[in-house]
Enzyme design. Structure first.
Site, PDB file in Angstrom:
ATOM      1  N   LYS A  90      25.315  18.971  58.348  1.00 34.76           N
ATOM      2  CA  LYS A  90      26.607  19.410  57.801  1.00 34.76           C
ATOM      3  C   LYS A  90      27.136  20.554  58.650  1.00 34.76           C
ATOM      4  CE  LYS A  90      28.698  21.744  53.826  1.00 34.76           C
ATOM      5  NZ  LYS A  90      28.582  22.242  52.452  1.00 34.76           N
ATOM      6  N   GLU A 124      33.972  32.549  45.261  1.00 31.22           N
ATOM      7  CA  GLU A 124      32.569  32.364  45.627  1.00 31.22           C
ATOM      8  C   GLU A 124      31.774  33.659  45.760  1.00 31.22           C
ATOM      9  OE1 GLU A 124      32.288  29.287  48.484  1.00 31.22           O
ATOM     10  OE2 GLU A 124      30.267  29.795  49.116  1.00 31.22           O
ATOM     11  N   GLU A 181      27.429  17.416  50.237  1.00 28.41           N
ATOM     12  CA  GLU A 181      27.911  18.716  50.728  1.00 28.41           C
ATOM     13  C   GLU A 181      27.335  19.843  49.879  1.00 28.41           C
ATOM     14  OE1 GLU A 181      32.411  17.577  51.053  1.00 28.41           O
ATOM     15  OE2 GLU A 181      32.274  19.735  51.348  1.00 28.41           O
ATOM     16  N   GLU A 216      42.358  18.662  52.261  1.00 24.25           N
ATOM     17  CA  GLU A 216      41.563  19.647  51.509  1.00 24.25           C
ATOM     18  C   GLU A 216      41.883  21.079  51.999  1.00 24.25           C
ATOM     19  OE1 GLU A 216      37.419  18.486  50.611  1.00 24.25           O
ATOM     20  OE2 GLU A 216      36.854  20.579  50.945  1.00 24.25           O
TER      21      GLU A 216
HETATM   22  C1  LIG Z   1      35.409  26.663  53.650  1.00 27.54           C
HETATM   23  C2  LIG Z   1      36.019  26.844  52.486  1.00 27.54           C
HETATM   24  O1  LIG Z   1      35.457  26.573  51.296  1.00 27.54           O
HETATM   25  C3  LIG Z   1      34.136  26.108  51.184  1.00 27.54           C
HETATM   26  C4  LIG Z   1      34.048  24.645  51.364  1.00 27.54           C
HETATM   27  C5  LIG Z   1      34.161  23.765  50.300  1.00 27.54           C
HETATM   28  C6  LIG Z   1      34.205  22.278  50.537  1.00 27.54           C
HETATM   29  O2  LIG Z   1      34.246  21.835  51.675  1.00 27.54           O
HETATM   30  O3  LIG Z   1      34.240  21.511  49.562  1.00 27.54           O
HETATM   31  C7  LIG Z   1      34.210  24.264  48.999  1.00 27.54           C
HETATM   32  C8  LIG Z   1      34.061  25.589  48.735  1.00 27.54           C
HETATM   33  C9  LIG Z   1      33.672  26.524  49.796  1.00 27.54           C
HETATM   34  O4  LIG Z   1      32.295  26.617  49.853  1.00 27.54           O
HETATM   35  C10 LIG Z   1      37.395  27.436  52.420  1.00 27.54           C
HETATM   36  O5  LIG Z   1      37.910  27.631  51.335  1.00 27.54           O
HETATM   37  O6  LIG Z   1      37.970  27.731  53.484  1.00 27.54           O
HETATM   38 MG   LIG Z   2      34.673  19.762  51.054  1.00 27.65          MG
END
Ligand SMILES: C=C(O[C@@H]1C=C(C(=O)O)C=C[C@H]1O)C(=O)O
Ligand SMILES: [Mg+2]
Length: 461
Positions: A215, A264, A308, A443
């Site tokens: 990952k 987080e 993930e 996303e």
């Molecule tokens: C990398 C980020 O978020 C991270 C990545 C996530 C994912 O890919 O699902 C979710 C929450 C965070 O751990 C961000 O917000 O920039």
């Molecule tokens: Mg994601």
């Protein structure tokens, strides 16, 4: 002004062979808005301020002016160096009531090996401050402390100047409390690395399919140009109103304000108990309650997002096992819903071993696979290769610690760097074997939303 004396202390400190006196004085103040106090420092302390509020809103912290900074550009030793210097500075401080403790606030950049020039060029790899004027609001009680470090062992005159300044700041904050801020005017908006970003997702999934990594979290930025200079209180006021479910933070260094609203937690230590959160795996919020529920259920059942997420749980649990006893971890993730997005969420906690500290835990945990990847080394190499930017404090630990070992660090996501009339917003996502460029791109658009909204923009809402 209604105020109650709390404590006044002077201790000796030996710093870099120099003998210093560390003066601390705390008063309780009857009523104070943290943002108004921050804003009262606009003229004199710009570039030397910070703002913090935890997710639960039980602790708010503001710092104005630097009584002392701890900073370094070390690659590997930066956590230890900060810890050693802070311990030395506070070793003679009286222990006890938490609101009377001097607090060190700051952050460690994501990757000290990244030398890409840009908005972060001037920023130290570890940057912490002990504020001259420290406001702590806990359980609806507000405390303002003065900190002074000086060679002068008769600092009464210096302290008297600071007391007057403190009273002036408190007064200004109490008068200014009603101020409302408008949103900035955006004149230009661009995604500097959209095409390279989309290409990098294919390159990284290819790498993962060749088993060179499991990952990798790939991020990108969004740049904004404003009609005029934007102030720190102006944007902080927006996130305070718009992102009540998140950690709220702002940290100034010279002309740069790094700020954000992150869901987080990296680590929190409270009286020997340590807490972390695994947050990875994302889906948007639904327009209706039913649609939201359907999205949430599909996230809980989706193998790509569960994958993930699991990498993060495995690594954080492993780190906690090495540093804690008496751990609790739920078997399955639950949903964490915030304004624009829902995530898979697994809280982890444990009793810290005797020699473990918040900064040692921060050092071991950063970067978790939620922001770096698995294996860490390969993931960081891929980030250096495929991300054309410097993350600075984005995705990095930001937070505070006191003299007794308590403290909290958030992972600085959903964040942006503001420099006068420009801002850079950052967002990324966990790339695994079955990631698709367009879906990952979308996303990141959802993850940009909180900062974009705070800065006066909109994106497909
Ligand atoms: C990398 C980020 O978020 C991270 C990545 C996530 C994912 O890919 O699902 C979710 C929450 C965070 O751990 C961000 O917000 O920039
Ligand atoms: Mg994601």
């Amino acid at each position: 002004m209604q105020q109650k004396w709390y404590q006044s202390t002077e201790v000796e400190v030996d710093s870099l062979g120099q003998s210093l006196h560390f003066y601390m004085e705390t008063i309780e103040v009857s009523r104070l808005s943290a943002l108004a106090f921050y804003a009262a420092g606009e003229e004199c302390y710009k570039g030397e301020r910070f703002y913090w509020q935890n997710r639960e809103k039980t602790m708010t912290l503001v710092g104005l002016g630097h009584a002392h900074t701890i900073q370094n550009n070390a690659q590997h030793e930066r956590f230890d160096a900060v810890e050693a210097e802070w311990k030395n500075l506070t070793k003679n401080c009286p222990k006890g009531q938490s609101e009377l403790q001097p607090i060190l606030f700051g952050g460690f950049t994501f990757d000290p090996q990244n030398n890409v020039d840009g908005e972060w060029t001037d920023f130290p790899e570890a940057y912490f401050a002990l504020a001259t004027f420290q406001l702590v609001i806990r359980d609806d009680k507000a405390y303002v402390s003065i900190h002074l470090l000086t060679q002068n062992h008769q600092a009464e005159d210096q302290l008297e100047v600071l007391r007057k300044e403190r009273d002036h700041l408190i007064h200004a904050a109490q008068v200014k409390e009603v101020k409302t801020y408008t949103k900035p005017d955006i004149t230009n908006y661009f995604e500097p690395y959209k095409e390279p970003y989309l290409a990098s997702i294919d390159q990284v999934t290819a790498l993962i399919k060749q088993k060179k990594a499991d990952k990798v979290v790939i991020a990108r930025s969004l740049a904004l140009q404003f009609k005029e200079d934007v102030s720190a209180p102006q944007v902080l006021s927006q996130i305070i109103h718009e992102q009540p479910e998140s950690y709220l933070f702002g940290l100034e260094h010279k002309d740069l304000l790094f700020f954000g609203a992150s869901p987080e937690r990296l680590v929190k230590v409270e009286e020997g108990r340590a807490f972390s959160s695994c947050i990875a795996g994302s889906i948007k919020r639904g327009k209706t309650a039913e649609e939201d529920e359907t999205y949430g259920q599909s996230l809980l059942n989706d193998p790509k997002n569960s994958g993930e997420h699991q990498y993060v749980v495995d690594m954080i649990v492993d780190t906690f096992r090495k540093n804690c006893v008496d751990m609790t971890v739920p078997d399955r993730p639950r949903l964490l819903k915030i304004r624009d997005i829902q995530h898979l969420y697994t809280p982890v906690e444990g009793q810290l071993n005797q020699n473990a500290t918040i900064l040692q835990l921060t050092k071991s945990l950063h970067p978790t696979p939620a922001l770096g990847g698995v294996p860490r080394k390969e993931a960081l190499a891929a980030i250096r290769k495929y991300e054309p930017m410097n993350r600075g404090l984005y995705a990095a630990p930001i937070g505070w610690l006191d003299a007794e070992g308590n403290g909290e660090f958030a992972v600085a996501i959903r964040s942006a760097a503001l420099l006068s009339d420009k801002a850079y917003l950052y967002a990324g996502g966990g790339i695994v074997a079955d990631s698709e460029p367009q879906a990952e791109y979308e996303e990141t658009l959802v993850k940009f939303r909180p900062m974009l909204r705070a800065l006066g923009g909109r994106l497909h809402e």
